[in-house]
Design a protein around this motif. Structure first.
Motif, mmCIF file in Angstrom:
data_model
loop_
_atom_site.group_PDB
_atom_site.id
_atom_site.type_symbol
_atom_site.label_atom_id
_atom_site.label_comp_id
_atom_site.label_asym_id
_atom_site.label_seq_id
_atom_site.Cartn_x
_atom_site.Cartn_y
_atom_site.Cartn_z
ATOM 1 N N HIS A 466 -4.265 -30.687 44.461
ATOM 2 C CA HIS A 466 -4.716 -29.041 45.225
ATOM 3 C C HIS A 466 -3.599 -28.716 45.411
ATOM 4 O O HIS A 466 -3.782 -27.532 46.398
ATOM 5 C CB HIS A 466 -5.465 -30.393 46.244
ATOM 6 C CG HIS A 466 -4.510 -30.839 47.573
ATOM 7 N ND1 HIS A 466 -4.124 -32.498 46.771
ATOM 8 C CD2 HIS A 466 -3.583 -30.632 48.431
ATOM 9 C CE1 HIS A 466 -3.325 -33.520 47.398
ATOM 10 N NE2 HIS A 466 -3.123 -32.096 48.073
ATOM 11 N N LEU A 467 -2.285 -29.291 45.420
ATOM 12 C CA LEU A 467 -0.546 -27.810 45.170
ATOM 13 C C LEU A 467 -1.202 -26.729 44.845
ATOM 14 O O LEU A 467 -0.146 -25.855 45.219
ATOM 15 C CB LEU A 467 0.249 -29.185 45.538
ATOM 16 C CG LEU A 467 0.355 -30.443 46.826
ATOM 17 C CD1 LEU A 467 1.034 -30.819 45.993
ATOM 18 C CD2 LEU A 467 0.513 -29.122 48.137
ATOM 19 N N SER A 470 -3.891 -23.120 45.698
ATOM 20 C CA SER A 470 -4.342 -21.611 46.490
ATOM 21 C C SER A 470 -3.444 -20.639 45.442
ATOM 22 O O SER A 470 -3.275 -19.747 45.899
ATOM 23 C CB SER A 470 -2.603 -22.148 47.737
ATOM 24 O OG SER A 470 -3.146 -22.567 48.630
ATOM 25 N N TRP A 477 -6.749 -13.430 48.118
ATOM 26 C CA TRP A 477 -6.457 -13.757 49.859
ATOM 27 C C TRP A 477 -5.763 -12.321 50.535
ATOM 28 O O TRP A 477 -5.956 -11.475 51.067
ATOM 29 C CB TRP A 477 -5.971 -14.875 49.568
ATOM 30 C CG TRP A 477 -6.146 -15.995 49.919
ATOM 31 C CD1 TRP A 477 -7.834 -16.149 50.137
ATOM 32 C CD2 TRP A 477 -5.562 -17.322 49.748
ATOM 33 N NE1 TRP A 477 -8.125 -17.649 50.058
ATOM 34 C CE2 TRP A 477 -6.907 -18.059 50.212
ATOM 35 C CE3 TRP A 477 -4.523 -17.664 50.228
ATOM 36 C CZ2 TRP A 477 -6.990 -19.866 50.500
ATOM 37 C CZ3 TRP A 477 -4.231 -18.584 50.862
ATOM 38 C CH2 TRP A 477 -5.431 -19.887 50.904
ATOM 39 N N ASP A 478 -4.848 -11.643 49.091
ATOM 40 C CA ASP A 478 -4.189 -10.760 49.400
ATOM 41 C C ASP A 478 -5.323 -9.231 49.802
ATOM 42 O O ASP A 478 -5.110 -8.476 50.550
ATOM 43 C CB ASP A 478 -3.199 -10.008 48.738
ATOM 44 C CG ASP A 478 -1.943 -10.553 48.248
ATOM 45 O OD1 ASP A 478 -1.503 -11.776 49.351
ATOM 46 O OD2 ASP A 478 -1.243 -10.526 47.610
ATOM 47 N N ASP A 482 -11.770 -13.657 48.742
ATOM 48 C CA ASP A 482 -11.588 -15.267 48.329
ATOM 49 C C ASP A 482 -12.913 -15.799 47.271
ATOM 50 O O ASP A 482 -13.673 -15.235 47.675
ATOM 51 C CB ASP A 482 -11.661 -16.213 49.367
ATOM 52 C CG ASP A 482 -11.757 -17.714 49.464
ATOM 53 O OD1 ASP A 482 -10.622 -17.876 48.221
ATOM 54 O OD2 ASP A 482 -10.825 -17.918 50.261
ATOM 55 N N PHE B 459 -4.096 -14.995 54.158
ATOM 56 C CA PHE B 459 -4.789 -15.844 54.046
ATOM 57 C C PHE B 459 -5.804 -15.906 54.669
ATOM 58 O O PHE B 459 -5.733 -15.465 56.296
ATOM 59 C CB PHE B 459 -3.914 -17.346 53.454
ATOM 60 C CG PHE B 459 -2.891 -17.054 55.526
ATOM 61 C CD1 PHE B 459 -3.861 -18.295 55.816
ATOM 62 C CD2 PHE B 459 -1.497 -16.585 55.374
ATOM 63 C CE1 PHE B 459 -3.038 -18.193 57.278
ATOM 64 C CE2 PHE B 459 -1.211 -16.972 56.408
ATOM 65 C CZ PHE B 459 -1.390 -17.861 57.451
ATOM 66 N N PRO B 460 -6.906 -17.025 54.422
ATOM 67 C CA PRO B 460 -8.263 -16.319 55.444
ATOM 68 C C PRO B 460 -7.814 -17.630 56.992
ATOM 69 O O PRO B 460 -7.589 -18.185 57.051
ATOM 70 C CB PRO B 460 -9.486 -17.105 54.438
ATOM 71 C CG PRO B 460 -8.674 -17.319 53.519
ATOM 72 C CD PRO B 460 -7.703 -17.432 53.685
ATOM 73 N N THR B 463 -7.622 -21.256 57.437
ATOM 74 C CA THR B 463 -6.385 -21.983 56.527
ATOM 75 C C THR B 463 -5.414 -23.034 57.045
ATOM 76 O O THR B 463 -5.242 -22.585 58.310
ATOM 77 C CB THR B 463 -5.492 -20.656 55.500
ATOM 78 O OG1 THR B 463 -7.018 -19.848 55.027
ATOM 79 C CG2 THR B 463 -5.630 -21.367 54.218
ATOM 80 N N HIS B 466 -1.418 -26.436 54.470
ATOM 81 C CA HIS B 466 -0.836 -27.574 53.634
ATOM 82 C C HIS B 466 -1.175 -26.792 51.921
ATOM 83 O O HIS B 466 -0.382 -26.601 51.025
ATOM 84 C CB HIS B 466 -1.019 -28.572 53.536
ATOM 85 C CG HIS B 466 -3.055 -29.251 53.507
ATOM 86 N ND1 HIS B 466 -3.439 -28.748 54.600
ATOM 87 C CD2 HIS B 466 -3.256 -29.132 52.044
ATOM 88 C CE1 HIS B 466 -5.084 -29.463 52.841
ATOM 89 N NE2 HIS B 466 -5.088 -29.172 52.405
ATOM 90 N N LEU B 467 -2.384 -25.528 52.671
ATOM 91 C CA LEU B 467 -2.120 -24.547 52.114
ATOM 92 C C LEU B 467 -1.477 -23.237 51.128
ATOM 93 O O LEU B 467 -1.801 -22.943 49.438
ATOM 94 C CB LEU B 467 -4.206 -24.011 51.890
ATOM 95 C CG LEU B 467 -5.427 -25.411 51.698
ATOM 96 C CD1 LEU B 467 -6.593 -25.104 52.363
ATOM 97 C CD2 LEU B 467 -4.736 -25.818 49.819
ATOM 98 N N LEU B 468 -0.269 -23.929 52.105
ATOM 99 C CA LEU B 468 0.363 -22.442 51.853
ATOM 100 C C LEU B 468 1.744 -23.361 50.981
ATOM 101 O O LEU B 468 2.743 -22.655 50.673
ATOM 102 C CB LEU B 468 0.619 -21.844 52.903
ATOM 103 C CG LEU B 468 0.166 -21.405 53.401
ATOM 104 C CD1 LEU B 468 0.069 -20.299 54.914
ATOM 105 C CD2 LEU B 468 -1.480 -20.237 52.973
#
Lengths: 623, 623
Positions: A466-467, A470, A477-478, A482, B459-460, B463, B466-468
């Motif tokens: 999960h890491l 992104s 996202w930029d 999505d 990012f949306p 969010t 932790h996703l960053l």
């Protein structure tokens, strides 16, 4: 699609809900979940009870029938389909919407005081039982196990449980004998101080014994359980499949064996009573290991004090880390699969402009080319062949009512895969057979950037998938875009195309750290409702990465693409790529050309080879 | 560091563990956790009971004393320190190592059958009590609440609980009056159908009433609880602080008010009995809302059926989203803080080569410059002033025994911040006052790339932080490097420098989605044991981002740096930066020069202004 008329069926079900022949006491509600007794993702026709009782045959949903009402819970993918397939007897409960009650809350709101809610204890996983039972109890109701499945009692023409012949896999495919797998399992059991291990998931049984079956479409598994003791092996399986000499030899059923490797073959249906006998004979500190997703029935067979429950079993984790024979097999399977797809895309390029190729024809053609490859067994899932707006339906499957004709004006998305005896494939390519618009190219290129960001990522040993999620989204996202699905799932080795315990998703529940030998998909996408869908999917192998430094001696990992099918360069806006990304595409295409080209050559598929060479011309980036 | 001799203390404690004056029945073990009754991260001297009894004064640790033994659990940051500070009476339990038993397992292994384990019910959070109580019960022991804190009974010279004067914050600082905050809280309570809300965290009490204190070093809070009903407000607070006319006016204690805003002031110590009275008077469906981290004592005061527990309180979430007055205040505070640091770094540049500046002198000088700024209150945490190998100790604080002299040969890392009446700061800069090596520059540049990747991320909406986290690590990972801490934490507005519920970390527990107005730190690092430490930290504000497209109308977010202190360009290997990263640095420095330059000019700090101008010269990247 016209709805199934369920008035009589429901009347009938409500009768058996009160019939002392089937229930000790009448139940005021009966739950019909999606799954089978093994918590499989794909199920056999005889297990499609929820579809039978309601008409709704999507892959996920739970039906609850009370004396007055019938309600169906399903998620956003299926709101439309469920509404079309169910008649007015049913209330659709749209999961994920704010005002939709949970099953527990709904039951509490509609049930008379002190009600009994019935469910088949073999179908409901133990963890779900626990949650629901607690909620009902705190509102004065009772969740009760109903031994005989009540839907089965009213399902006159219920199909037989499949019982197809088995395939034995020798060491050249599996790399490890079933005996060595048993030894490894027992050592894990000893580590955790458990005396028994109950194998309930079908792919775990198949993997452990190096056997495959075809009881469930797309998944090369067979209906069976196993109970492994420190000195005993019990395999619960039906039919005359154990009469097959090849199987007997493979399992050494007729050989003189050390007693701890002697397999006792028992009827599939006897697993509960055998496990109860094991449970009754336990002395203190003798624990029994089960997945916490195992059925309530089997979990209850072991007294609570003796249960050792984990979200992932040692087999699930061992199965996820492929050995050299398995990765070599996966490589071979992916080369053959690429040959089939080169043939397909070459054919489509010629045929699509004629206006005669529909989504279904294209899917069938893909299967035809795959079936020409050595060791082909079947598809690994229902082909998603979708053009134009259908591409934006993430779990689309073409049916006559929706079948569109491919054209030079629309994007075509093909997500497909196969089971070969040496491996499982799953690949998505998005193509345009005419001239894509600047916007389509732009979106495709962001998706590609995300695909590369994951595929080329270097990360420390022990990083959870999960890491990495992104990385796949950053370019989208930029620009404010999505996609609403995860980025990757584990892939089996001639086993289920979706398997745990690893994956790449923004959802963080239960994903085990990535390690070398694991295989996952890398499949970011972008979907524009009503217009088009884009997805680029490779199956990738986790491999050690060479890095300049090595912090705390942890070592690093990266991915090697197993899928070797060209990514359509026509769809790429080269100016949106960095030089590094451009090099990645060129290196990837170079490898496709070399590896798949050699196989096309060997198979004498010259036209497809020419197509491959054209499609793998290097990109040139103008700075 | 010589260890504290605890033989007599432990003897004394073991006596009171059996003394009927303090315990109903003798307890065979007594737990001394780190925290205070509010589960604060920073605690007052009177709450440092674990340090008193053991000698170990690190920020995290739990002591357990039995009739025969004394054991201390702490984590990797403190193994060395704890070993040095504790005498032979104590066994160090190294948390995170494989063979270290949990507190529960250890207790079960050493206690005689049917033991009682005592703990102060005000200090142990309810969720911890539940876990520990269950484990002990299943082994035949009992966890029992001991009303009087047993360490306090033997702590002869225990410091008084601080009771310092309060600061009132007017609307220009807070943006919202305390009455409006109460109204908003009550509407959240009504939404969840709860009748009472118990405020237990000190920063939540302070935020709710727009008051600040100085009872705990670095945290502008004061000892108090509040119990908010739909029509009543009870504030539990000691001392004559409520006699201060400014406070009385602020809280309108002497005004004729609508009854629902009338604050009843009660003694701090009466919260338990008052809450018990509330609990006893509840009618069905009248729930009481508490944090699940609230103390066992207060949680137990409410009968179980009436409790509504959540990991984050509505105050915690409201407090995290700063309004315009708060963000403007934070901006002002960060400009003043930057002025102080420009002065400091200009001074260090001149003084370090003389060899007279130690870590402690540098930290003191930083405080001196900060204290010259308007509305300065105190530091926001103990300054981490570290040079050379000390920089690799992530939670370092210079003390005479470790104090190194800054030199032109070593990297200097300064992590520091202050409380101003208009905001809280927290900034880390890593500098070299001589010529950094190529390797030091390389590592610094990877850290900088990670810092930029987070700071510039788009990012949306919705969010989670932790996703960053992986964005901050990607450049380090590419070279096999990493850092073993999270990337960012929430920052209060003239409140605690660490606050929930948002953050940026690979740990995914309980982080709430980011939204515009939240403030977090962005602080990747790299640490080479025995050599140097690098960290680059800005405090950043979550702001809406403009994007080319807007998928599902979700909207996008990004960060605006509030910290405006130059990042030493001497440490940057420009060739490792992309053009985009290079532009980010130049834009950031341009903003530092404009905004902080104007303030330096206004304050007549011309030499520091010249330093700022030199340090913000644009980078030039040679392609």
């Amino acid at each position: 699609m016209s709805p199934k008329i369920t008035t009589e069926l429901l009347k009938h079900l409500r009768q058996v809900m009160k019939n002392p022949k089937y229930v000790q006491e009448p139940v005021q509600a009966y739950i019909v979940p999606s799954g089978d007794a093994h918590q499989s993702e794909y199920i056999a026709p005889c297990d499609c009870r929820r579809a039978f009782i309601s008409g709704f045959d999507g892959s996920a949903g739970t039906a609850i029938v009370t004396e007055q009402q019938a309600a169906m819970w399903t998620d956003g993918r299926y709101f439309l389909q469920a509404a079309q397939q169910m008649d007015n007897n049913w209330t659709l409960m749209k999961m994920g919407l704010k005002d939709t009650p949970t099953q527990e809350d709904w039951l509490v709101s509609v049930l008379p005081e002190g009600s009994k809610v019935g469910v088949d204890p073999f179908i409901i996983p133990a963890d779900q039982w626990k949650r629901m039972s607690k909620a009902l109890r705190s509102a004065g109701h009772d969740l009760v196990p109903v031994k005989e499945n009540l839907v089965d009692t009213i399902w006159a023409d219920c199909p037989q449980r499949p019982c197809k012949p088995l395939i034995t896999l020798d060491l050249s495919y599996t790399g490890v004998s079933w005996k060595d797998k048993i030894v490894a399992l027992r050592s894990k059991m000893a580590e955790r101080k458990v005396m028994w291990f109950v194998v309930t998931a079908l792919d775990e049984v198949a993997w452990l014994f190096n056997l495959r079956g075809s009881d469930v479409e797309y998944n090369p598994v067979f209906f069976a359980y196993a109970v492994i003791g420190m000195n005993t092996i019990r395999l619960f399986i039906d039919g005359d499949r154990m009469m097959d000499p090849a199987v007997r030899e493979h399992l050494q059923l007729d050989s003189t064996l050390e007693p701890e490797f002697k397999i006792q073959v028992m009827p599939y249906g006897s697993v509960l009573s055998e496990l109860q006998a094991v449970g009754a004979g336990l002395s203190p500190k003798e624990k029994v290991w089960l997945s916490d997703k195992a059925s309530y029935a089997l979990t209850e067979a072991v007294p609570k004090a003796y249960r050792y429950l984990t979200p992932y079993t040692p087999i699930c984790i061992a199965k996820a880390v492929k050995n050299t024979s398995e990765t070599e097999g996966m490589r071979r399977a992916h080369i053959k699969d690429a040959v089939a797809l080169c043939e397909l895309f070459n054919w489509l390029e010629k045929e699509v402009p004629k206006g005669t190729v529909t989504e279904i024809i294209a899917a069938d053609k893909a299967e035809e080319f795959r079936s020409q490859q050595k060791d082909f067994v079947e598809l690994s899932f229902a082909t998603i062949s979708s053009t134009g707006p259908n591409g934006a339906i993430i779990h689309y499957k073409p049916v006559p009512e929706t079948n569109r004709t491919l054209s030079v004006n629309e994007i075509y998305l093909l997500d497909s895969g196969a089971q070969y005896k040496d491996g499982t494939t799953d690949v998505t390519r998005t193509m345009h057979f005419g001239t894509p618009s600047a916007y389509e190219k732009e979106c495709f290129t962001y998706v590609l950037k995300g695909h590369i960001a994951v595929s080329a990522a270097i990360f420390p040993n022990g990083t959870k998938g999960h890491l990495l999620d992104s990385f796949a989204r950053s370019a989208l996202w930029d620009c404010g875009l999505d996609y609403l699905h995860g980025t990757g799932h584990g892939v089996g080795s001639f086993l289920n195309v979706h398997e745990g315990p690893c994956g790449i998703s923004y959802k963080t529940f239960a994903d085990e750290p990535l390690e070398a030998g694991m295989i996952v998909s890398d499949e970011p996408g972008y979907y524009e409702d009503g217009s088009f869908g884009i997805r680029i999917e490779n199956v990738v192998l986790v491999i050690p990465a060479e890095t300049k430094y090595n912090f705390k001696n942890r070592g690093s990992l990266t991915f090697e693409p197993l899928t070797l099918v060209p990514i359509q360069t026509k769809m790429i806006d080269v100016n949106l790529l960095t030089q590094k990304e451009c090099n990645w595409v060129n290196d990837y295409h170079q490898k496709c050309r070399e590896v798949v080209g050699a196989e096309l050559e060997r198979q004498g598929r010259h036209e497809a080879l020419q197509w491959l060479i054209r499609e793998t011309e290097p990109l040139v980036r103008v700075e």
